[in-house]
Design an enzyme around this catalytic site. Structure first.
Site, mmCIF file in Angstrom:
data_model
loop_
_atom_site.group_PDB
_atom_site.id
_atom_site.type_symbol
_atom_site.label_atom_id
_atom_site.label_comp_id
_atom_site.label_asym_id
_atom_site.label_seq_id
_atom_site.Cartn_x
_atom_site.Cartn_y
_atom_site.Cartn_z
ATOM 1 N N SER A 35 -6.313 -3.152 2.571
ATOM 2 C CA SER A 35 -6.825 -2.636 1.300
ATOM 3 C C SER A 35 -7.291 -3.736 0.348
ATOM 4 O O SER A 35 -7.214 -3.598 -0.875
ATOM 5 C CB SER A 35 -5.769 -1.765 0.595
ATOM 6 O OG SER A 35 -5.604 -0.559 1.294
ATOM 7 N N TYR B 292 -9.088 2.557 -4.989
ATOM 8 C CA TYR B 292 -8.114 3.596 -5.302
ATOM 9 C C TYR B 292 -8.125 4.104 -6.739
ATOM 10 O O TYR B 292 -7.491 5.106 -7.032
ATOM 11 C CB TYR B 292 -6.709 3.094 -4.933
ATOM 12 C CG TYR B 292 -6.618 2.751 -3.459
ATOM 13 C CD1 TYR B 292 -6.898 3.698 -2.488
ATOM 14 C CD2 TYR B 292 -6.280 1.467 -3.046
ATOM 15 C CE1 TYR B 292 -6.841 3.391 -1.146
ATOM 16 C CE2 TYR B 292 -6.212 1.148 -1.701
ATOM 17 C CZ TYR B 292 -6.493 2.118 -0.758
ATOM 18 O OH TYR B 292 -6.437 1.798 0.570
ATOM 19 N N GLU C 202 0.816 -1.214 0.000
ATOM 20 C CA GLU C 202 0.000 0.000 0.000
ATOM 21 C C GLU C 202 0.853 1.269 0.000
ATOM 22 O O GLU C 202 0.378 2.344 0.371
ATOM 23 C CB GLU C 202 -0.943 -0.014 1.208
ATOM 24 C CG GLU C 202 -1.896 -1.190 1.210
ATOM 25 C CD GLU C 202 -2.698 -1.282 2.495
ATOM 26 O OE1 GLU C 202 -3.606 -0.452 2.678
ATOM 27 O OE2 GLU C 202 -2.410 -2.163 3.322
ATOM 28 N N ASP D 221 -15.290 -1.969 8.730
ATOM 29 C CA ASP D 221 -15.929 -2.367 7.472
ATOM 30 C C ASP D 221 -16.893 -3.519 7.716
ATOM 31 O O ASP D 221 -16.578 -4.452 8.476
ATOM 32 C CB ASP D 221 -14.879 -2.787 6.447
ATOM 33 C CG ASP D 221 -13.960 -1.641 6.054
ATOM 34 O OD1 ASP D 221 -14.370 -0.476 6.194
ATOM 35 O OD2 ASP D 221 -12.826 -1.912 5.609
ATOM 36 N N GLU E 110 -13.686 -6.184 9.346
ATOM 37 C CA GLU E 110 -12.396 -5.839 9.919
ATOM 38 C C GLU E 110 -12.424 -4.412 10.430
ATOM 39 O O GLU E 110 -13.321 -3.635 10.108
ATOM 40 C CB GLU E 110 -11.273 -5.995 8.891
ATOM 41 C CG GLU E 110 -11.389 -5.071 7.692
ATOM 42 C CD GLU E 110 -10.255 -5.276 6.692
ATOM 43 O OE1 GLU E 110 -9.349 -6.085 6.974
ATOM 44 O OE2 GLU E 110 -10.273 -4.608 5.642
ATOM 45 N N ARG F 74 -11.624 2.757 11.352
ATOM 46 C CA ARG F 74 -12.756 2.588 10.441
ATOM 47 C C ARG F 74 -13.120 1.119 10.399
ATOM 48 O O ARG F 74 -12.260 0.273 10.134
ATOM 49 C CB ARG F 74 -12.405 3.082 9.039
ATOM 50 C CG ARG F 74 -13.630 3.373 8.164
ATOM 51 C CD ARG F 74 -13.266 3.574 6.702
ATOM 52 N NE ARG F 74 -12.945 2.290 6.081
ATOM 53 C CZ ARG F 74 -11.805 2.030 5.458
ATOM 54 N NH1 ARG F 74 -10.854 2.936 5.386
ATOM 55 N NH2 ARG F 74 -11.600 0.841 4.920
ATOM 56 N N ASN G 190 -9.874 -1.064 10.516
ATOM 57 C CA ASN G 190 -8.670 -0.431 9.991
ATOM 58 C C ASN G 190 -8.172 0.583 11.007
ATOM 59 O O ASN G 190 -8.847 1.584 11.274
ATOM 60 C CB ASN G 190 -8.976 0.280 8.670
ATOM 61 C CG ASN G 190 -9.522 -0.656 7.618
ATOM 62 O OD1 ASN G 190 -8.769 -1.293 6.915
ATOM 63 N ND2 ASN G 190 -10.850 -0.751 7.535
ATOM 64 N N GLY H 46 -7.348 5.270 5.336
ATOM 65 C CA GLY H 46 -6.826 6.164 4.315
ATOM 66 C C GLY H 46 -7.076 7.613 4.681
ATOM 67 O O GLY H 46 -8.131 7.969 5.207
#
Length: 312
Positions: A146, A215, A17, A256, A273, A254, A275, A279
Site C-alpha cells: 500500500s 484510502y 494495513e 501495478d 509490483e 493486481r 499484489n 484490496g
C-alpha cells in the site's frame, strides 16, 4: 443442492494495513453471506495459539484471506493454513513471500523478461551520504504494501537525511528510477486480465499513488478502461498475466505499472509490483475492474472461495 460452505474471513492482522484489511474483510463477509455461505470472521492478531484454536472451533471449509501486508500476504498465514490443512483463497506460500519481497519479485520479473525500472537494493544508512541513482528516484521498503514508507527523492529536494532518520522498515531499501507519467493497474483472475485502470491522485501534495491517495475518500480518481495507446494497453494486459504466472500466483492478483507517455510516440511501460492480496472493499480497484467486466462484488468473492485450495 449442496449445503453452503462454511467460510472464515481472516482480516485485521498486525501490519500497517490493518484498518484497510478490516474494511476488506467486512465487505467480503457481507458479500459471501448474500451468496448463501455460512460466514465467520476472525481478526488474526499476534496470539497464534488463539488463532489456531479459533479456526479449529469454527471448522471452516475455506478461509477467505482478506489480510493485507506483513504476516497476511507474505506467506506467514499461508504456512499456518497449509499446516492445518485448510483450503484458502489467493496465493500460496512461495508466491506470497516472493511478491511481498520487492527485491525477490524484481529478480523474478527480470528473469521472465518483464519490464522493470533501473534499481538496486541499498543499505538505508548509506542513503544519507549519497544518491545511489540519478535523481529523481524512489525509495521503497522491501516488505511493505500500500505504498507504506515510499518516498521520491527529487533533484535539489535534500530529503535523503530525513528519509534515513524516519526509516523504520529494516536495514535495507529498494531504490528505483522514478518513472514519470501515469499510474495504471491491471487485475487478473486466474489467467484472465480484466481491464486497465488509470489512477490519478487528487489530494493536495500527493504526486504519486501513496497510502492516503489509496484510502482517503476522494484521494484518487479512477478511469477504466484507461485511455492509453492501444499497444501499451495490450502490453499491460499481457505483462499482468505473465507476472501473475511468473510468481506462481493463484486466484486473483493486481499488477501495478507506471506508463511514461510524456513522449506519445515512444510510450514506456514499467512493472512496479504484483499484489497477491488486492484490496477487497466493494470500491477497491480489483472489484471495480471485475464489475466493469460484468462480475459483481459478491460473484467475485464467491469465485475466490471456489478457487481456494490447500497447498500441503
Amino acid at each position: 443442492m449442496n449445503a453452503p460452505k462454511r467460510v472464515t474471513v481472516l482480516m485485521g492482522g498486525m501490519s500497517s494495513e490493518r484498518v484497510v484489511s478490516l474494511s476488506s474483510g467486512q465487505g467480503v463477509a457481507e458479500a459471501l453471506r448474500s451468496k448463501g455461505y455460512e460466514v465467520c470472521t476472525l481478526d488474526a492478531q499476534a496470539d497464534l495459539a488463539t488463532l489456531v484454536e479459533t479456526l479449529n472451533a469454527q471448522k471452516p471449509d475455506v478461509v477467505f484471506n482478506a489480510l493485507h501486508g506483513r504476516f497476511g500476504e507474505d506467506g506467514s498465514i499461508q504456512g499456518i493454513l497449509d499446516w492445518m490443512g485448510i483450503p484458502y483463497t489467493h496465493s500460496g506460500i512461495r508466491a506470497s513471500a516472493t511478491a511481498m519481497d520487492k527485491a525477490a519479485a524484481r529478480a523474478i520479473f527480470q528473469t521472465a523478461g518483464l519490464p522493470v525500472a533501473e534499481g538496486m537494493v541499498v543499505d538505508i544508512a548509506t542513503l544519507a551520504d549519497t544518491d545511489p541513482l540519478p535523481t529523481p528516484y524512489v525509495v521503497k521498503p522491501l516488505n511493505e504494501g500500500s505504498s507504506v514508507g515510499v518516498s521520491i527523492v527529487r533533484t535539489g529536494s535534500n530529503t535523503r537525511a530525513d528519509i534515513v532518520k524516519n526509516w523504520t522498515y529494516g536495514p535495507q531499501a529498494l531504490v528505483e528510477a522514478f518513472i514519470p507519467g501515469r499510474e495504471i493497474t491491471v487485475g487478473v483472475m486466474g489467467d484472465r486480465a480484466l481491464t486497465i485502470t488509470d489512477i490519478t491522485p487528487t489530494g493536495t501534495g500527493h504526486d504519486f499513488y501513496d497510502y492516503d491517495s489509496k484510502y482517503q475518500v476522494g484521494g484518487s480518481a479512477h478511469v477504466l478502461p484507461a485511455k492509453i495507446d492501444t499497444a501499451s494497453a495490450k502490453l499491460a494486459l499481457e505483462v499482468a498475466v505473465r507476472a501473475h504466472q511468473a510468481l506462481g500466483c493463484s486466484g486473483a492478483s493486481r499488477s501495478d505499472f507506471r506508463l511514461d507517455d510524456t513522449n506519445p510516440d515512444q510510450p514506456h511501460l514499467i512493472l512496479l509490483e504484483v499484489n497477491t492480496q488486492p484490496g477487497m472493499t466493494a470500491t477497491s480497484l480489483l472489484p471495480e475492474q471485475a464489475a466493469y467486466c460484468g462480475i459483481s462484488y459478491p460473484e467475485l468473492c464467491a469465485w475466490l472461495v471456489e478457487q481456494a485450495t490447500c497447498r500441503q
